[in-house]
Design an enzyme around this catalytic site. Structure first.
Site, PDB file in Angstrom:
ATOM      1  N   THR A   1       3.509  -2.204   4.920  1.00  0.00           N
ATOM      2  CA  THR A   1       2.978  -1.052   4.211  1.00  0.00           C
ATOM      3  C   THR A   1       3.646   0.182   4.775  1.00  0.00           C
ATOM      4  O   THR A   1       4.233   0.129   5.835  1.00  0.00           O
ATOM      5  CB  THR A   1       1.454  -1.041   4.469  1.00  0.00           C
ATOM      6  OG1 THR A   1       0.926  -2.249   3.960  1.00  0.00           O
ATOM      7  CG2 THR A   1       0.757   0.140   3.872  1.00  0.00           C
TER       8      THR A   1
ATOM      9  N   THR B   1       2.265   0.200  -0.667  1.00  0.00           N
ATOM     10  CA  THR B   1       2.714  -1.076  -0.120  1.00  0.00           C
ATOM     11  C   THR B   1       3.034  -2.085  -1.205  1.00  0.00           C
ATOM     12  O   THR B   1       2.598  -1.939  -2.351  1.00  0.00           O
ATOM     13  CB  THR B   1       1.607  -1.673   0.791  1.00  0.00           C
ATOM     14  OG1 THR B   1       2.090  -2.845   1.429  1.00  0.00           O
ATOM     15  CG2 THR B   1       0.366  -2.039  -0.005  1.00  0.00           C
TER      16      THR B   1
ATOM     17  N   ASP C   1      -4.534 -10.374  -1.017  1.00  0.00           N
ATOM     18  CA  ASP C   1      -5.608  -9.583  -0.403  1.00  0.00           C
ATOM     19  C   ASP C   1      -6.979  -9.894  -1.013  1.00  0.00           C
ATOM     20  O   ASP C   1      -8.007  -9.450  -0.495  1.00  0.00           O
ATOM     21  CB  ASP C   1      -5.324  -8.076  -0.522  1.00  0.00           C
ATOM     22  CG  ASP C   1      -4.376  -7.595   0.566  1.00  0.00           C
ATOM     23  OD1 ASP C   1      -4.112  -8.361   1.511  1.00  0.00           O
ATOM     24  OD2 ASP C   1      -3.892  -6.446   0.475  1.00  0.00           O
TER      25      ASP C   1
HETATM   26  N1  GLY Z   1      -1.863  -5.277   1.723  1.00  0.00           N
HETATM   27  C1  GLY Z   1      -2.569  -4.826   2.846  1.00  0.00           C
HETATM   28  C2  GLY Z   1      -3.725  -3.951   2.514  1.00  0.00           C
HETATM   29  O1  GLY Z   1      -3.766  -3.370   1.453  1.00  0.00           O
HETATM   30  O2  GLY Z   1      -4.633  -3.835   3.298  1.00  0.00           O
END
Ligand code: GLY
Length: 576
Positions: free
Chosen positions: A388, A406, A430
């Site tokens: 990210t 990200t 996620d």
């Molecule tokens: N992809 C990691 C987050 O959004 O926490």
């Protein structure tokens, strides 16, 4: 001329509208003596990001009279070129904007959404077990991208320049080429096997014919990405969501077993949300609301720590680390149950960020020894009721932007959209593929984060603005998946509680606990005596992995300060 701001419900944090312009000091500041590390200083504005070329592009925009939002959007597009392992067009993120003229702070949620064809059990195999390859390394792992719509919305609501003007520097970089930096080279070297396997298109762009990645300093040209950026510059975000780029994405999905259709892309809209707010020792905090968990848990942990006077024990003393680790465990336990997309489930934000709830958790904390994570359960609200990147911009008008975006892993799914030149996210990982089965970051999620079509997956991104006497004071955020929230917590505490300058605050060694697994991650620069005491308090320590990467910007006593994380080989904060 500023544009009309068409937001109905915007959060009004400040009672007055103190333009930073009137506070900017004329005398250069004197460097403090005894500081272990100095931030860069600016007299009229600051940009801090993990990428040197992008920071310079943002700064050029500020120097030419653009505002922080113009600069932030330009940095977002620039990093899509220079930092393809995290900067992106094929992902999503969260932007926190403080707009000085209207005295408002607003969260722009441009997180990816699950495609219409997504189903709850889509990542389970025939035995009902999670197949992580599907959510991480296939087109099925991609959520509908939000970045282009989010950046365009920020510019339209709060910017002063056109999309074409802020994208032009990125087109130049992609078309004429740019020198690869150490950060990109390292990511390419590490990602080679997967990229070669998953995306011949990306492999042919980022690696030489003999298979070696572009080395630092070598000039890399990205003609397909330049074409994509030109289409967005001339036709706006419709080019991405309804035009030629939408067609390229949908065709690639259809041919290769992905879910995203032209309809998904046409339906995508970013959301304007009120920030999560709190206060800590007289400072006001604004951060990201669900579907990020970042803002809720930053405020929750600060509430728990406020009366404990960590500075009494000393920075990174065993006792201070222990008290932080205890709060982290309670926060991440709550995350596992109560957090998700608030458009789909009633996330009890007010309760989680209330001082009363923090008091009740603090009462349960063991002040002297580690509480076993298994004995910590998520709280019960009252009945009534991963790669990210983050950057910050503050301008002389008092506008401030903290943006984190990200594509999840480094280079996301590793799959590049053929002909369009950008990587697709693997953000679907996620979601909780199955309740109580950890995702790539070891995070457990519950029902609220189960997969549903058009839902946004839970995030840890934590773009945060701390206000002092009504004006933006400290901006920070970071990368590192689940570690983002605790990294931001420590940067904020380092400034507000331990009186560090912003460079020291970003550089200081950090720790991380996320409830499960029951381990305290600890950087190797935490001293051995402290580690021994923590072990004697009952902690299992896991050493050696940097706990998130952050960068920060600050406005204090009429000057702008910035720092990017020394844990990364690239990164630049620059003021003017
Ligand atoms: N992809 C990691 C987050 O959004 O926490």
């Amino acid at each position: 001329m500023k544009k009309q701001i068409g937001i109905v419900s915007i959060f009004c944090l400040l009672a007055s509208n103190p333009s930073l312009l009137s506070q900017i000091a004329q005398e250069p500041p004197i460097y403090g003596s005894g500081d272990s590390s100095h931030p860069v200083v600016g007299r009229s504005g600051i940009v801090s990001s993990r990428d040197e070329l992008s920071t310079k592009i943002g700064l050029d925009i500020l120097k030419a009279g653009g505002n922080a939002i113009d600069a932030a959007v330009a940095v977002g597009f620039a990093m899509a070129v220079t930092t393809p392992q995290a900067g992106n067009l094929g992902g999503g993120g969260f932007m926190l904007v403080h707009h000085a003229e209207t005295d408002t702070t607003i969260a722009i949620d441009y997180r990816e959404k699950a495609p219409l064809g997504a189903t709850r059990d889509m990542y389970l195999d025939e035995e009902g077990n999670v197949d992580p390859n599907k959510s991480r390394y296939s087109r099925m792992g991609a959520g509908v991208p939000g970045t282009v719509a989010g950046l365009a919305m920020a510019l339209e609501k709060f910017g002063t320049l056109t999309l074409a003007e802020v994208i032009q520097p990125s087109i130049n970089l992609a078309e004429n080429g740019f020198p690869v930096d150490y950060d990109l080279y390292t990511s390419l070297k590490r990602g080679k096997e997967n990229i070669q396997k998953l995306s011949p298109e990306a492999y042919s762009i980022y690696y030489h014919k003999d298979g070696r990645p572009y080395y630092p300093g070598e000039i890399l040209k990205l003609p397909d990405l330049a074409k994509t950026l030109k289409a967005i510059a001339s036709k706006g975000s419709d080019a991405f969501y309804k035009g030629s780029i939408a067609k390229l994405i949908a065709r690639d999905m259809e041919t290769n077993g992905g879910l995203i259709t032209q309809k998904d892309l046409a339906l995508y809209r970013p959301a304007l949300r009120e920030p999560v707010t709190g206060d800590f020792n007289g400072y006001q905090i604004a951060s990201m609301p669900p579907p990020s968990s970042g803002g809720v848990h930053i405020v929750q942990m600060l509430n728990m720590l406020e009366p404990l006077d960590l500075s009494e024990y000393g920075h990174n003393s065993a006792k201070a680390i222990h008290l932080m680790a205890e709060t982290m465990k309670y926060a991440y336990a709550d995350r596992s149950k109560h957090l998700g997309d608030s458009d789909f489930n009633p996330v009890p934000v007010d309760w989680l960020v209330s001082k009363e709830y923090a008091d009740s958790l603090r009462d349960k904390m063991n002040m002297d020894a580690a509480t076993d994570s298994e004995s910590i359960m998520p709280g019960t609200p009252p009945i009534e009721g991963p790669d990210t990147t983050h950057y910050n911009v503050i301008d002389k008008f008092g506008n401030a932007v903290a943006n984190t975006y990200t594509i999840n892993f480094s280079f996301g799914s590793k799959i590049l959209v053929p002909g369009a030149g950008f990587f697709l996210n693997n953000e679907m990982d996620d979601f909780s593929a199955k309740p109580n089965v950890p995702n790539a970051y070891g995070l457990i999620g519950g029902e609220f984060n189960s997969i549903e079509s058009e839902k946004r997956m839970l995030s840890s991104m934590t773009p945060t603005i701390v206000f002092k006497e009504g004006a933006p004071y400290l901006l920070c955020g970071g990368r590192g998946g689940s570690r983002i929230i605790t990294a931001v917590l420590q940067v904020v505490l380092n400034v507000l509680e331990f009186d560090m300058n912003v460079s020291e605050a970003v550089a200081a060694p950090r720790v991380h606990h996320q409830w499960l697994p029951d381990q305290l991650r600890i950087e190797k620069t935490i001293n051995t005596d402290t580690k021994s005491i923590l072990e004697s308090m009952g902690y299992e320590l896991k050493a050696g992995f940097a706990t998130g990467y952050t960068n920060a910007a600050m406005f204090e006593d009429g000057f702008f300060y910035g720092a990017s994380d020394p844990r990364l080989p690239s990164g630049l904060a620059e003021g003017y």
